[in-house]
Design an enzyme around this catalytic site. Structure first.
Site, short mmCIF file in Angstrom:
data_model
loop_
_atom_site.label_atom_id
_atom_site.label_comp_id
_atom_site.label_asym_id
_atom_site.label_seq_id
_atom_site.Cartn_x
_atom_site.Cartn_y
_atom_site.Cartn_z
N HIS A 183 16.17 7.01 10.73
CA HIS A 183 16.21 6.39 12.06
C HIS A 183 17.37 5.43 12.15
O HIS A 183 17.56 4.59 11.28
CB HIS A 183 14.91 5.62 12.33
CG HIS A 183 13.73 6.50 12.63
ND1 HIS A 183 12.77 6.18 13.54
CD2 HIS A 183 13.38 7.72 12.14
CE1 HIS A 183 11.87 7.15 13.60
NE2 HIS A 183 12.21 8.09 12.75
N TYR B 147 8.42 -1.21 19.19
CA TYR B 147 7.67 -2.46 18.98
C TYR B 147 7.44 -3.05 20.37
O TYR B 147 8.40 -3.46 21.03
CB TYR B 147 8.47 -3.44 18.11
CG TYR B 147 8.56 -3.03 16.66
CD1 TYR B 147 9.49 -2.09 16.22
CD2 TYR B 147 7.73 -3.61 15.70
CE1 TYR B 147 9.57 -1.72 14.89
CE2 TYR B 147 7.81 -3.25 14.36
CZ TYR B 147 8.72 -2.31 13.97
OH TYR B 147 8.79 -1.95 12.63
N PRO C 151 2.78 -7.10 8.56
CA PRO C 151 3.52 -5.83 8.56
C PRO C 151 4.59 -5.69 9.65
O PRO C 151 5.35 -4.72 9.63
CB PRO C 151 2.43 -4.77 8.74
CG PRO C 151 1.28 -5.49 9.35
CD PRO C 151 1.34 -6.90 8.87
N LYS D 67 8.29 -4.89 5.79
CA LYS D 67 8.96 -5.33 4.57
C LYS D 67 8.13 -5.16 3.28
O LYS D 67 8.68 -5.25 2.18
CB LYS D 67 9.32 -6.83 4.68
CG LYS D 67 10.43 -7.12 5.65
CD LYS D 67 11.78 -6.78 5.05
CE LYS D 67 12.88 -6.74 6.06
NZ LYS D 67 13.40 -5.43 6.38
N TYR E 123 16.12 -6.26 9.61
CA TYR E 123 15.24 -5.09 9.63
C TYR E 123 15.68 -4.05 8.60
O TYR E 123 14.86 -3.50 7.86
CB TYR E 123 15.21 -4.48 11.04
CG TYR E 123 14.09 -3.48 11.22
CD1 TYR E 123 12.79 -3.91 11.50
CD2 TYR E 123 14.34 -2.12 11.12
CE1 TYR E 123 11.76 -2.99 11.65
CE2 TYR E 123 13.31 -1.19 11.28
CZ TYR E 123 12.03 -1.64 11.55
OH TYR E 123 11.01 -0.73 11.70
P1 FAD Z 1 -0.24 -2.13 -4.15
O1 FAD Z 1 0.31 -1.00 -3.37
O2 FAD Z 1 -1.37 -2.90 -3.57
O3 FAD Z 1 -0.65 -1.59 -5.57
C1 FAD Z 1 -1.42 -2.30 -6.48
C2 FAD Z 1 -2.24 -1.34 -7.31
O4 FAD Z 1 -2.93 -2.07 -8.31
C3 FAD Z 1 -3.31 -0.63 -6.48
O5 FAD Z 1 -3.20 0.77 -6.63
C4 FAD Z 1 -4.62 -1.19 -7.04
O6 FAD Z 1 -5.66 -0.23 -7.03
C5 FAD Z 1 -4.23 -1.57 -8.45
N1 FAD Z 1 -5.08 -2.63 -9.03
C6 FAD Z 1 -5.56 -3.74 -8.44
N2 FAD Z 1 -6.28 -4.47 -9.31
C7 FAD Z 1 -6.24 -3.81 -10.49
C8 FAD Z 1 -6.79 -4.06 -11.76
N3 FAD Z 1 -7.53 -5.15 -11.99
N4 FAD Z 1 -6.58 -3.18 -12.75
C9 FAD Z 1 -5.82 -2.07 -12.53
N5 FAD Z 1 -5.26 -1.77 -11.33
C10 FAD Z 1 -5.47 -2.64 -10.32
N6 FAD Z 1 3.31 -2.84 4.69
C11 FAD Z 1 4.13 -2.50 5.67
O7 FAD Z 1 5.32 -2.81 5.57
N7 FAD Z 1 3.65 -1.79 6.76
C12 FAD Z 1 2.33 -1.41 6.87
O8 FAD Z 1 1.94 -0.77 7.82
C13 FAD Z 1 1.46 -1.77 5.85
N8 FAD Z 1 0.16 -1.42 5.92
C14 FAD Z 1 -0.67 -1.82 4.92
C15 FAD Z 1 -2.03 -1.51 4.99
C16 FAD Z 1 -2.92 -1.94 4.02
C17 FAD Z 1 -4.38 -1.59 4.12
C18 FAD Z 1 -2.42 -2.73 2.95
C19 FAD Z 1 -3.37 -3.24 1.88
C20 FAD Z 1 -1.06 -3.00 2.86
C21 FAD Z 1 -0.17 -2.58 3.84
N9 FAD Z 1 1.19 -2.86 3.77
C22 FAD Z 1 2.00 -2.50 4.76
C23 FAD Z 1 1.80 -3.53 2.66
C24 FAD Z 1 2.38 -2.56 1.65
O9 FAD Z 1 1.61 -1.39 1.62
C25 FAD Z 1 2.40 -3.28 0.32
O10 FAD Z 1 3.34 -4.34 0.43
C26 FAD Z 1 2.73 -2.41 -0.90
O11 FAD Z 1 1.68 -1.52 -1.15
C27 FAD Z 1 2.97 -3.29 -2.13
O12 FAD Z 1 3.03 -2.51 -3.29
P2 FAD Z 1 2.47 -3.04 -4.67
O13 FAD Z 1 2.78 -1.97 -5.65
O14 FAD Z 1 2.97 -4.41 -4.91
O15 FAD Z 1 0.90 -3.22 -4.48
C1 DHB Z 2 5.00 1.25 10.07
C2 DHB Z 2 4.42 0.10 9.64
C3 DHB Z 2 5.01 -1.11 9.93
O1 DHB Z 2 4.47 -2.24 9.51
C4 DHB Z 2 6.18 -1.17 10.67
O2 DHB Z 2 6.71 -2.38 10.96
C5 DHB Z 2 6.77 0.00 11.08
C6 DHB Z 2 6.17 1.22 10.79
C7 DHB Z 2 4.35 2.54 9.76
O3 DHB Z 2 3.29 2.52 9.13
O4 DHB Z 2 4.87 3.58 10.16
#
Ligand code: FAD
Ligand code: DHB
Length: 388
Positions: A72, A200, A292, A296, A384
């Protein structure tokens, strides 16, 4: 069991770190509490910055992203019945890719397994000890058996609710937090895209976001009460809110389709500083959360582990602790800028119940200023796409 780096959590942070270390000849073990099927199916973020795409491509896991992800070059800001394009590429020379987080996870798990990486799913009772010494230990249960790993380093990549961050004594860390009085109601819909670019939308009834997943699946969000239940939202109610909030004077209309997934996420800003204690390093959501709106979250997880992989490479290749010592402050610089941007976008686009009529007009005026000014549009676009 002994390894060089024990990684807790198989999210984007843990899996990518394990893969980057492998490419540098460093051994790691990843422990994940959920099943492979579960992590590969959890719907989360969707937007990858150019820098994140570059990191995934250089690590050899970007092939499907390049083929199936949607590049995009702009986004739209909608308010007052009109849509205004922010030309991301024209203003910054960079673009973003919409490629869902669970697809990134699928690609990383496949790459780790292909390379013979140690990836243990459905582990429980994970506990850390000895992070202040030179040989920390992780104990856990797997397949009904008590096991332990001794490592040179432990990486807490276990998300916001993980066990790693609480291991840093409260006296050694500062937590910064803001909880927002609203959440996002997210849906997946079977329909063609309604728009070529993400929209947005700021509306008196609340924020809405039009995003996409593929030519046949769309991702839509609307601001809601974080304590609400999906059961209170019939499909008709969801569509009528989405139409009202994205309505445009030029007759553009959102395409409807079968809604096959619904969920509510709360919104917070959070930073834990420092992101290290002794031989324990935190990465991704374990150390910081952004609302979100700025897209980021996944990008910060990716940039943290790129820094960490370089720091660990310096340690094993040259015996240098320089990168490890500067990891937390280097990562936090980027984290705080993303915290700022995510908070700013959230404030700019959401309806705050307590906002006075004056504050509502000023919010609209800020949006008018952004779309009227090349300088302000550029600042938004740079943040962004992650142009720094
Ligand atoms: P995570 O993806 O959370 O991974 C951590 C992993 O550790 C998980 O798989 C978990 O099961 C595992 N874990 C936890 N505790 C333990 C333990 N004790 N032992 C072993 N494993 C463990 N960001 C956006 O930018 N846009 C969005 O739309 C958006 N939607 C989201 C929706 C949800 C429901 C959530 C929770 C987050 C969302 N985010 C979004 C944020 C984004 O997904 C996260 O910033 C990203 O997943 C971070 O990655 P990570 O690897 O740090 O953590
Ligand atoms: C999506 C999620 C976001 O938080 C965003 O700012 C843009 C797109 C998505 O899930 O597609």
């Amino acid at each position: 069991m002994r390894t060089q780096v024990a990684i807790i959590g198989a999210g984007p942070a843990g899996l990518l770190l394990s893969h980057l270390l492998h490419l540098n000849g460093i051994e790691s073990v990843v422990l994940e509490s959920r099943s492979r099927a579960d992590i590969e199916a959890t719907i989360r973020a969707g937007v990858l910055e150019q820098g994140s795409m570059d990191i995934l491509n250089e690590a050899g896991v970007g092939e499907r992203m390049q083929r199936e992800g949607a590049l995009h070059h702009g986004i739209e800001l909608a308010f007052g019945g009109r849509r205004h394009r922010i030309d991301l590429t024209g203003l910054t020379g960079k673009a973003i890719t919409v490629y869902p987080q669970h697809e990134v996870i699928i690609d990383l798990v496949a790459a780790r397994i292909k390379a013979g990486g140690a990836l243990l799913f459905e582990t429980s009772k994970v506990e850390l000890s000895g992070i202040d010494g030179s040989s920390p230990r992780v104990t856990f249960e797997h397949d009904g058996q008590a096991r332990s790993i001794e490592a040179d380093f432990v990486i807490g990549a276990d998300g916001f609710h993980g066990v790693s961050r609480p291991m840093i004594p409260e006296t050694q860390r500062q937590d910064y937090q803001r909880i927002y009085p609203f959440g996002w109601f997210g849906i997946l819909v079977e329909s063609p895209p309604s728009s070529d670019e993400l929209i947005y939308a700021r509306h008196e009834r609340g924020f809405a976001l039009v995003s996409t997943r593929s030519p046949t699946v769309q991702r839509l969000y609307l601001q809601c009460d974080p304590r609400d239940s999906v059961d209170n939202w019939s499909d008709d109610r969801i569509w009528s809110e989405l139409h009202a909030r994205t309505e445009s004077d030029d007759g553009w209309k959102l395409k409807e389709g079968r809604i096959f997934q619904k969920g509510i996420i709360g919104m917070r800003s959070f930073v834990c500083a420092p992101m290290r204690s002794g031989r324990l390093f935190l990465a991704g959501d374990a150390a910081h959360i952004v609302p979100p709106t700025g897209a980021k979250g996944m990008n910060l997880a990716i940039s943290d582990v790129k820094l960490l992989a370089n720091a660990l490479d310096g340690f094993y290749r040259r015996g240098s602790e320089e990168g490890l010592d500067s990891y937390s402050s280097d990562a936090l610089k980027r984290v705080w800028r993303a915290e700022f941007f995510s908070w700013w976008m959230t404030r700019l686009l959401h309806t705050f119940e307590e906002a006075s009529p004056f504050e509502r007009q000023v919010q609209l005026a800020e949006l008018e200023n952004i779309v009227a000014s090349r300088a302000l549009s550029t600042a938004l676009a740079e943040n962004y796409v992650g142009a720094f």
